[in-house]
Design a protein around this motif. Sequence first.
Motif, PDB file in Angstrom:
ATOM      1  N   HIS A  75    -117.848 120.965 -20.020  1.00  0.00           N
ATOM      2  CA  HIS A  75    -118.767 121.748 -20.922  1.00  0.00           C
ATOM      3  C   HIS A  75    -118.358 122.651 -21.916  1.00  0.00           C
ATOM      4  CE1 HIS A  75    -122.874 121.646 -22.814  1.00  0.00           C
ATOM      5  NE2 HIS A  75    -122.993 123.391 -21.933  1.00  0.00           N
ATOM      6  N   PRO A  76    -118.949 122.620 -23.458  1.00  0.00           N
ATOM      7  CA  PRO A  76    -118.478 123.263 -23.995  1.00  0.00           C
ATOM      8  C   PRO A  76    -118.460 124.440 -24.118  1.00  0.00           C
ATOM      9  CG  PRO A  76    -118.712 120.583 -25.173  1.00  0.00           C
ATOM     10  CD  PRO A  76    -119.010 120.479 -23.771  1.00  0.00           C
ATOM     11  N   GLU A  77    -120.310 124.999 -23.931  1.00  0.00           N
ATOM     12  CA  GLU A  77    -120.788 125.966 -24.149  1.00  0.00           C
ATOM     13  C   GLU A  77    -119.256 126.879 -22.879  1.00  0.00           C
ATOM     14  OE1 GLU A  77    -124.802 126.005 -24.047  1.00  0.00           O
ATOM     15  OE2 GLU A  77    -125.077 124.554 -25.151  1.00  0.00           O
ATOM     16  N   ILE A  78    -119.058 126.869 -22.003  1.00  0.00           N
ATOM     17  CA  ILE A  78    -118.207 127.820 -21.388  1.00  0.00           C
ATOM     18  C   ILE A  78    -117.039 128.399 -22.224  1.00  0.00           C
ATOM     19  CG2 ILE A  78    -118.881 126.347 -19.054  1.00  0.00           C
ATOM     20  CD1 ILE A  78    -116.378 125.579 -18.588  1.00  0.00           C
ATOM     21  N   GLN A  79    -117.012 127.989 -23.350  1.00  0.00           N
ATOM     22  CA  GLN A  79    -115.444 128.110 -24.275  1.00  0.00           C
ATOM     23  C   GLN A  79    -116.433 128.219 -25.290  1.00  0.00           C
ATOM     24  OE1 GLN A  79    -113.634 124.028 -24.668  1.00  0.00           O
ATOM     25  NE2 GLN A  79    -111.736 124.746 -23.474  1.00  0.00           N
ATOM     26  N   ASN A 122    -105.937 116.597 -20.310  1.00  0.00           N
ATOM     27  CA  ASN A 122    -106.933 116.208 -21.182  1.00  0.00           C
ATOM     28  C   ASN A 122    -108.394 116.523 -20.989  1.00  0.00           C
ATOM     29  OD1 ASN A 122    -108.425 114.173 -22.606  1.00  0.00           O
ATOM     30  ND2 ASN A 122    -108.005 113.089 -21.059  1.00  0.00           N
ATOM     31  N   LEU A 123    -109.092 117.678 -21.584  1.00  0.00           N
ATOM     32  CA  LEU A 123    -110.365 118.278 -21.485  1.00  0.00           C
ATOM     33  C   LEU A 123    -111.539 117.221 -22.121  1.00  0.00           C
ATOM     34  CD1 LEU A 123    -109.219 121.792 -21.273  1.00  0.00           C
ATOM     35  CD2 LEU A 123    -109.840 120.488 -19.815  1.00  0.00           C
ATOM     36  N   ILE A 124    -112.208 117.016 -20.857  1.00  0.00           N
ATOM     37  CA  ILE A 124    -112.988 115.351 -21.488  1.00  0.00           C
ATOM     38  C   ILE A 124    -114.328 116.320 -22.435  1.00  0.00           C
ATOM     39  CG2 ILE A 124    -114.096 113.482 -21.705  1.00  0.00           C
ATOM     40  CD1 ILE A 124    -111.883 112.924 -20.179  1.00  0.00           C
ATOM     41  N   PRO A 125    -114.947 116.537 -23.294  1.00  0.00           N
ATOM     42  CA  PRO A 125    -116.021 117.154 -23.243  1.00  0.00           C
ATOM     43  C   PRO A 125    -117.122 116.320 -23.049  1.00  0.00           C
ATOM     44  CG  PRO A 125    -115.618 116.873 -25.324  1.00  0.00           C
ATOM     45  CD  PRO A 125    -114.249 116.167 -24.363  1.00  0.00           C
ATOM     46  N   CYS A 126    -118.235 117.270 -21.960  1.00  0.00           N
ATOM     47  CA  CYS A 126    -119.635 116.487 -21.903  1.00  0.00           C
ATOM     48  C   CYS A 126    -120.123 116.678 -22.965  1.00  0.00           C
ATOM     49  CB  CYS A 126    -120.363 117.583 -21.127  1.00  0.00           C
ATOM     50  SG  CYS A 126    -122.227 116.631 -20.408  1.00  0.00           S
ATOM     51  N   GLY A 127    -121.101 115.403 -22.930  1.00  0.00           N
ATOM     52  CA  GLY A 127    -122.299 114.968 -24.826  1.00  0.00           C
ATOM     53  C   GLY A 127    -121.080 114.702 -25.310  1.00  0.00           C
ATOM     54  N   ASP A 128    -119.795 114.478 -25.494  1.00  0.00           N
ATOM     55  CA  ASP A 128    -118.495 114.411 -26.738  1.00  0.00           C
ATOM     56  C   ASP A 128    -118.794 115.636 -27.233  1.00  0.00           C
ATOM     57  OD1 ASP A 128    -116.624 112.929 -28.002  1.00  0.00           O
ATOM     58  OD2 ASP A 128    -117.787 111.948 -28.758  1.00  0.00           O
ATOM     59  N   ASP A 136    -121.057 117.577 -28.900  1.00  0.00           N
ATOM     60  CA  ASP A 136    -122.529 117.276 -30.196  1.00  0.00           C
ATOM     61  C   ASP A 136    -123.801 118.105 -29.306  1.00  0.00           C
ATOM     62  OD1 ASP A 136    -123.431 115.154 -31.814  1.00  0.00           O
ATOM     63  OD2 ASP A 136    -125.423 116.012 -29.638  1.00  0.00           O
ATOM     64  N   PRO A 137    -124.074 118.987 -30.507  1.00  0.00           N
ATOM     65  CA  PRO A 137    -125.067 119.908 -29.793  1.00  0.00           C
ATOM     66  C   PRO A 137    -126.385 119.678 -29.479  1.00  0.00           C
ATOM     67  CG  PRO A 137    -124.541 119.913 -32.493  1.00  0.00           C
ATOM     68  CD  PRO A 137    -123.978 118.823 -32.294  1.00  0.00           C
ATOM     69  N   ILE A 138    -126.367 118.785 -29.938  1.00  0.00           N
ATOM     70  CA  ILE A 138    -127.981 118.224 -28.943  1.00  0.00           C
ATOM     71  C   ILE A 138    -127.338 117.544 -27.821  1.00  0.00           C
ATOM     72  CG2 ILE A 138    -129.863 116.923 -28.853  1.00  0.00           C
ATOM     73  CD1 ILE A 138    -129.990 119.020 -31.416  1.00  0.00           C
ATOM     74  N   ALA A 139    -126.352 116.148 -27.176  1.00  0.00           N
ATOM     75  CA  ALA A 139    -126.328 116.043 -26.350  1.00  0.00           C
ATOM     76  C   ALA A 139    -125.597 116.770 -25.642  1.00  0.00           C
ATOM     77  CB  ALA A 139    -125.177 114.117 -26.995  1.00  0.00           C
ATOM     78  N   ALA A 140    -125.004 117.423 -25.734  1.00  0.00           N
ATOM     79  CA  ALA A 140    -124.356 117.976 -24.622  1.00  0.00           C
ATOM     80  C   ALA A 140    -124.360 118.525 -23.919  1.00  0.00           C
ATOM     81  CB  ALA A 140    -123.272 119.067 -25.546  1.00  0.00           C
ATOM     82  N   PRO A 141    -126.398 119.846 -24.208  1.00  0.00           N
ATOM     83  CA  PRO A 141    -126.729 120.846 -23.237  1.00  0.00           C
ATOM     84  C   PRO A 141    -127.175 119.457 -23.341  1.00  0.00           C
ATOM     85  CG  PRO A 141    -126.836 120.717 -25.629  1.00  0.00           C
ATOM     86  CD  PRO A 141    -125.754 120.079 -25.444  1.00  0.00           C
ATOM     87  N   ARG A 142    -128.446 118.850 -23.981  1.00  0.00           N
ATOM     88  CA  ARG A 142    -128.748 118.114 -22.893  1.00  0.00           C
ATOM     89  C   ARG A 142    -128.744 117.129 -21.729  1.00  0.00           C
ATOM     90  NH1 ARG A 142    -129.581 113.768 -26.082  1.00  0.00           N
ATOM     91  NH2 ARG A 142    -128.091 112.141 -25.079  1.00  0.00           N
ATOM     92  N   GLU A 143    -127.620 116.249 -21.536  1.00  0.00           N
ATOM     93  CA  GLU A 143    -127.216 116.111 -20.618  1.00  0.00           C
ATOM     94  C   GLU A 143    -125.903 117.190 -19.374  1.00  0.00           C
ATOM     95  OE1 GLU A 143    -123.778 112.539 -21.787  1.00  0.00           O
ATOM     96  OE2 GLU A 143    -125.726 111.218 -23.052  1.00  0.00           O
ATOM     97  N   GLN A 144    -125.317 117.743 -19.617  1.00  0.00           N
ATOM     98  CA  GLN A 144    -125.657 119.162 -19.157  1.00  0.00           C
ATOM     99  C   GLN A 144    -125.981 119.717 -18.026  1.00  0.00           C
ATOM    100  OE1 GLN A 144    -125.706 122.772 -18.811  1.00  0.00           O
ATOM    101  NE2 GLN A 144    -124.722 122.689 -16.589  1.00  0.00           N
ATOM    102  N   ASN A 171    -126.281 109.556 -18.122  1.00  0.00           N
ATOM    103  CA  ASN A 171    -125.690 110.708 -19.242  1.00  0.00           C
ATOM    104  C   ASN A 171    -125.148 109.308 -20.265  1.00  0.00           C
ATOM    105  OD1 ASN A 171    -126.883 112.648 -18.209  1.00  0.00           O
ATOM    106  ND2 ASN A 171    -125.410 112.854 -16.650  1.00  0.00           N
ATOM    107  N   PHE A 172    -125.392 108.587 -20.901  1.00  0.00           N
ATOM    108  CA  PHE A 172    -124.419 107.762 -21.219  1.00  0.00           C
ATOM    109  C   PHE A 172    -123.291 108.070 -22.686  1.00  0.00           C
ATOM    110  CE2 PHE A 172    -129.043 108.608 -23.157  1.00  0.00           C
ATOM    111  CZ  PHE A 172    -128.414 108.649 -25.016  1.00  0.00           C
ATOM    112  N   VAL A 173    -123.608 109.235 -22.897  1.00  0.00           N
ATOM    113  CA  VAL A 173    -122.722 109.316 -23.867  1.00  0.00           C
ATOM    114  C   VAL A 173    -121.769 109.965 -23.520  1.00  0.00           C
ATOM    115  CG1 VAL A 173    -122.397 111.855 -25.741  1.00  0.00           C
ATOM    116  CG2 VAL A 173    -124.433 110.345 -25.982  1.00  0.00           C
ATOM    117  N   SER A 174    -121.741 111.105 -22.283  1.00  0.00           N
ATOM    118  CA  SER A 174    -120.132 111.425 -21.214  1.00  0.00           C
ATOM    119  C   SER A 174    -120.112 110.136 -21.119  1.00  0.00           C
ATOM    120  CB  SER A 174    -120.767 112.521 -20.199  1.00  0.00           C
ATOM    121  OG  SER A 174    -121.672 113.947 -20.889  1.00  0.00           O
ATOM    122  N   ASN A 175    -120.258 109.644 -20.407  1.00  0.00           N
ATOM    123  CA  ASN A 175    -120.333 108.444 -19.709  1.00  0.00           C
ATOM    124  C   ASN A 175    -119.011 107.400 -20.023  1.00  0.00           C
ATOM    125  OD1 ASN A 175    -121.066 109.291 -17.014  1.00  0.00           O
ATOM    126  ND2 ASN A 175    -122.849 107.737 -17.151  1.00  0.00           N
TER     127      ASN A 175
END
Length: 411
Positions: free
Chosen positions: A287-291, A333-339, A341-349, A370-374
């Motif tokens: 999840h990008p927010e931990i960095q 390879n660190l694959i970001p949750c929700g790609d 995206d500032p909306i998709a990432a926290p929603r899908e996390q 979680n279709f964006v992450s998938n």
Amino acid sequence: MNQALNITSEIGSLKRVLLRRPGKEVENLIPSTMEELLFDDIPYLPIIQEEHDAFATVLRDNGAEVVYLENLLTETLKEEKVKDQLISQLIKESGIHVDEAIQAVSEYFYSMTDREMVDKMMAGVRMDELSINSTSLSWLTDDESKSLFLMDPMPNLYYTRDIASVLGEGISINQMTYPARKRESLFMETIVKHHPNFKQSDIKVWRDRYSQTSIEGGDILVLNDEALAIGVSQRTSGRAIEEMARSLFSKNSTFKKVVAIEIPRVRAMMHLDTVFTMVDHDAFTIHPEIQDINKQMSIYVLEPSSVEGELNVSHHSDLGKVLKDTLKHGEINLIPCGDGDPIAAPREQWNDGSNTLAIKPGVVVTYNRNFVSNELLRENGIKVIEIPSSELSRGRGGPRCMSMPLLRDSL
């Protein structure tokens, strides 16, 4: 059941896994107790059971033996002394201290079959199920007699990941953080000590549930047979991680390194596996927010010291480099949750987009929502098997949270 326990990676082919099918304890949630019992909403039991059954079917279809906590516990109670001990300890840990209440609950449990008793222990005992007459001042004036439940339900039990962690051929039976979950690991302790498939296997207990510090299974990732990653989180303390490291290093485990990763201490990121999981030999979801914007983190590597009982602790800020050095891979390879995206990432996390369960290298089970992450996982060469999640996700835990791997193939 041949070999009882062996986990030396997050991604080896899953051979045996422990689940808990959600039961009546979920229906015993009410709005006034949700926060105390660590829920944000009340799942609908028939649908959450359907979704959980679909999850179990996916695991079986992909070669895993599914065993259920409730079944193992029932099988463990064939010896009367084991049942006596479980009833006594559960009553004590439920805060029931008035003699008349203790007697009433005990008699209630003994009136049931073993399976009925297990289900009732997990579902909780309502005050109106018993008739308790006591002149004890504490009973007459304290909250104990005024609650809807004499013994609280355990709705979090379907998150079997947290109550214990198989590490190599041993196990940590975890001291949970919040009162709502502390009793859950008593069931696993009973199984490991007394179930015929476990007590004959001479299983090493790296850490028991009576430790003074808390650690939960969602914070523990087995990177390989020599290294763990453990989250310093809302529910796992740095002191607990040091104690775990000392135990593993001193008791002849195969583990030589513990990577402690600090994450925000907030409910949305309660465990490391809500923001970071392993999906292949060299790939992780994150999840990008931990960095922060510079990808900086606080990471501590714990290794044995030349001084007995001491640890060497080093600080790092580059997660990719630490993983690269630990796993001895060229690139990570660190694959970001929700790609990212500032909306998709926290929603899908929030809906467990980073909480994947690897069932073999490069094959993971995820929630379908979680279709964006998938899709991003698929673009990165990961096979994704989706399961329905409208009700399962209400408890804030995904496929990894709902499973305790007992046996995986070694890589």
